[in-house]
Design an enzyme around this catalytic site. Structure first.
Site, mmCIF file in Angstrom:
data_model
loop_
_atom_site.group_PDB
_atom_site.id
_atom_site.type_symbol
_atom_site.label_atom_id
_atom_site.label_comp_id
_atom_site.label_asym_id
_atom_site.label_seq_id
_atom_site.Cartn_x
_atom_site.Cartn_y
_atom_site.Cartn_z
ATOM 1 N N LEU A 1 -21.545 91.968 11.962
ATOM 2 C CA LEU A 1 -21.702 92.030 13.412
ATOM 3 C C LEU A 1 -20.876 90.955 14.103
ATOM 4 C CD1 LEU A 1 -25.447 92.481 14.397
ATOM 5 C CD2 LEU A 1 -23.537 94.014 14.814
ATOM 6 N N GLY A 2 -20.342 90.041 13.354
ATOM 7 C CA GLY A 2 -19.610 88.942 13.978
ATOM 8 C C GLY A 2 -20.499 87.736 14.241
ATOM 9 N N CYS B 1 1.130 79.144 -2.278
ATOM 10 C CA CYS B 1 0.440 79.061 -3.570
ATOM 11 C C CYS B 1 1.073 80.018 -4.582
ATOM 12 C CB CYS B 1 -1.067 79.255 -3.386
ATOM 13 S SG CYS B 1 -1.996 78.364 -4.652
ATOM 14 N N HIS C 1 -2.340 75.452 0.684
ATOM 15 C CA HIS C 1 -2.715 76.523 1.626
ATOM 16 C C HIS C 1 -2.721 75.995 3.065
ATOM 17 C CE1 HIS C 1 -3.999 79.678 -1.234
ATOM 18 N NE2 HIS C 1 -4.249 78.644 -2.024
ATOM 19 N N GLU D 1 -2.610 77.568 5.736
ATOM 20 C CA GLU D 1 -3.330 78.455 6.676
ATOM 21 C C GLU D 1 -4.725 77.926 7.011
ATOM 22 O OE1 GLU D 1 -2.619 79.104 3.530
ATOM 23 O OE2 GLU D 1 -4.080 80.405 2.527
HETATM 24 N N1 GLN Z 1 -3.121 81.954 -9.553
HETATM 25 C C1 GLN Z 1 -2.360 80.803 -9.189
HETATM 26 C C2 GLN Z 1 -2.952 79.526 -9.772
HETATM 27 O O1 GLN Z 1 -4.109 79.491 -10.133
HETATM 28 C C3 GLN Z 1 -2.227 80.696 -7.696
HETATM 29 C C4 GLN Z 1 -3.521 80.460 -6.989
HETATM 30 C C5 GLN Z 1 -3.476 80.776 -5.517
HETATM 31 O O2 GLN Z 1 -2.546 81.423 -5.039
HETATM 32 N N2 GLN Z 1 -4.475 80.369 -4.771
HETATM 33 O O3 GLN Z 1 -2.283 78.543 -9.857
#
Ligand code: GLN
Length: 538
Positions: A18-19, A385, A511, A513
């Site tokens: 539902l958010g 990654c 990451h 993001e």
């Molecule tokens: N599978 C890769 C690792 O474990 C990359 C992991 C990912 O992209 N979060 O290193």
């Protein structure tokens, strides 16, 4: 001792999805913009200790916090909307609560006693909620996953019912999010399911203070009155949350228009203060009216059928686009499709290519194809990654001529393990919570694209991986045109690679993001969007 923290509990009824996360995050933003320090937390009713061991198809993205917890994607909404930093305290599952209690039982912590759901599990839940006050927050918002009436969520609701009694109603407020289905055949908006869900809450001893109604169409006065009457909620505390047209970032603005934040502060007996949404409003105005053009980005991944699997990536791309007044078009491309068909068909008309993180062999060759396409056609590229690991394998195979180069994750027998297991991972046996997780520092080369984007050489980013660039191949890769532009401070781990021959080709082991915010777009996403748009102008 300071003033005790106020608690707000956000529950959901009728259906899931539902958010609730966006609603809790929106409320946090409004309270923060009225001058309060807010902490957010989610209680998830499943038995996994954290979502790290679940497939993205089951659960969507696993969101990683600075302190290295693998958590629910709603924490991403919390950080993006309210600009807060979540911690391990921000996400508890049934599995985590039970394992704490069971471990304590094994150590003799309850010697002589029978260990039970009430009070032992409920006490542990209350502890998880109350210790959030250590954050120093004025207001703690706790979202309860699942739907009222689920077997699994009942210990959580029972614990919160007890907490309200202990803390007093002016210190603990229940907000119930529910759904009003619209029957298009008869043109009617129905309140019965919402009445039933408030009824379920009442039957477990919780009368919601506020009822928020998700709806496709506007509610009429009769709906507000009916819900107030049947749900024991004052008319003024029945709030409409209609689907927003353009951007999820409109939700807080719509809720503020109905005075939801003032209502909550009055319930808490807290001063209302002035609400300052000026920056947020300006950002939403830019999001709704992009006036500088369009940018089309391909995201090449393996869980494309479920958009939640790449939630933070899509949001981070949108932050860059909003900042630059651009309309963002995302092409979701199944990596496997690039293995059997001409990549030109999928990538020929995009302005930028992003290969996100991932696990497992499926689609790997398609992702490597996407990198090859970006390198050869000089399309701006951002690898994240596994996306960075693919960029390394691509250069090794197609530029350095190591045809069988691979990652040990996919090919333990490869003669050229350009991506290998990190030393600290070699002795790891358990799968849950054992990757390299959370924030780590990284030092950037001064004249790199990454450094130009960040504007500084020392950065900190969140990680979630077991494998790394194999240092034995550094020289070969550099000779093949891959510059290693970001390293861990001790120089042992490669965190960023770039191709200076290309216009903008940057790939990162972390990451980025997770740290992008609508009011503070991530520098790498901003630079990637900008390079993609500029390339298109040429
Ligand atoms: N599978 C890769 C690792 O474990 C990359 C992991 C990912 O992209 N979060 O290193």
């Amino acid at each position: 001792m300071g003033v005790p923290a106020k608690h707000m509990f956000v529950t959901g009824g009728v259906v899931s999805s539902l958010g609730k996360g966006i609603t809790a995050a929106s409320l946090a933003l409004l309270l923060k913009q009225r001058g309060y320090k807010v902490f957010l937390q989610k209680l998830d009713p499943y038995l996994n200790v954290d979502p790290g061991t679940m497939s993205p198809y089951q659960h969507g993205e696993v969101y990683v916090t600075d302190d290295g917890a693998e958590t629910d994607l709603d924490l991403g909404h919390y950080e993006r909307f309210a600009g807060v930093t979540c911690t391990r305290q921000s996400n508890y599952t049934t599995g985590r609560i039970y394992s704490t209690v069971i471990q304590r039982e094994r150590k003799g912590g309850y010697l002589g006693g029978t260990v039970q759901v009430v009070p032992h599990i409920t006490d542990e839940i209350k502890k998880a909620v109350l210790t959030c006050a250590d954050s120093g927050a004025d207001i703690i918002i706790t979202e309860i996953g699942g739907t009222a009436g689920d077997i699994e969520s009942s210990p959580f609701l029972e614990a919160l019912r007890q907490l309200r009694v202990e803390l007093g109603p002016e210190n603990a407020v229940f907000v119930h999010l529910t759904l009003l289905p619209y029957l298009s055949a008869s043109g009617e908006l129905k309140t019965k399911p919402a009445q039933r869900s408030a009824g379920i809450m009442r039957s477990i001893g919780i009368i919601p203070d506020v009822l928020i109604c998700r709806t496709e169409v506007s509610m009429e006065e009769e709906h507000f009155r009916k819900l107030s009457l049947f749900c024991s909620v004052p008319r003024a505390a029945v709030i409409e949350e209609k689907d927003v047209k353009n951007s999820i970032y409109e939700v807080p603005i719509e809720l503020a228009k109905q005075g939801l934040d003032s209502l909550i502060l009055r319930k808490f007996n807290l001063p209302e203060n002035k609400l300052d949404l000026s920056q947020w409003n300006a950002m939403v105005a830019r999001a709704i009216n992009p006036d500088s053009g369009e940018v089309k980005i391909a995201v090449v991944g393996k869980y494309m059928a479920l958009r939640d699997a790449y939630k933070s990536i899509f949001e981070a791309l949108s932050h860059g686009a909003i900042d630059q007044g651009l309309e963002l078009k995302i092409e979701c491309i199944e990596a496997e499709d690039l293995q059997s068909r001409d990549p030109e068909e999928f990538l020929g008309s995009v302005d930028g290519i992003l290969v996100p993180g991932g696990f497992g062999y499926r689609g790997l060759d398609g992702k490597i194809e996407a990198v090859r396409y970006a390198r050869e056609k000089d399309v701006p590229f951002l690898g994240i990654c596994l996306g960075m690991q693919c960029a390394v394998i691509e250069t090794a195979r197609n530029v350095a001529g190591l045809n069988e180069a691979d990652s040990l994750e996919f090919h333990p027998e490869t003669p050229h393990p350009v991506i290998s297991l990190m030393d600290e991972q070699k002795s790891v046996v358990n799968m849950g919570g054992t990757m390299r997780l959370g924030a780590y520092p990284c030092v950037l080369e001064v004249d790199s694209k990454a450094c130009a984007a960040y504007g500084v050489t020392d950065v900190s980013e969140r990680h979630r991986h077991r494998f790394e660039l194999n240092n034995e191949y550094r020289e070969i890769l550099e000779k093949a045109g891959l510059r290693l532009t970001g390293l861990s401070p001790d120089g042992t781990l490669v965190e960023v690679v770039e191709r200076p021959e290309n216009r903008w080709f940057t790939a990162v082991q972390f990451h980025p993001e997770f740290k992008s915010r609508p009011l503070r777009p991530h520098p790498l996403f901003n630079a990637f969007i900008s390079a993609s748009f500029q390339g298109k102008q040429k």
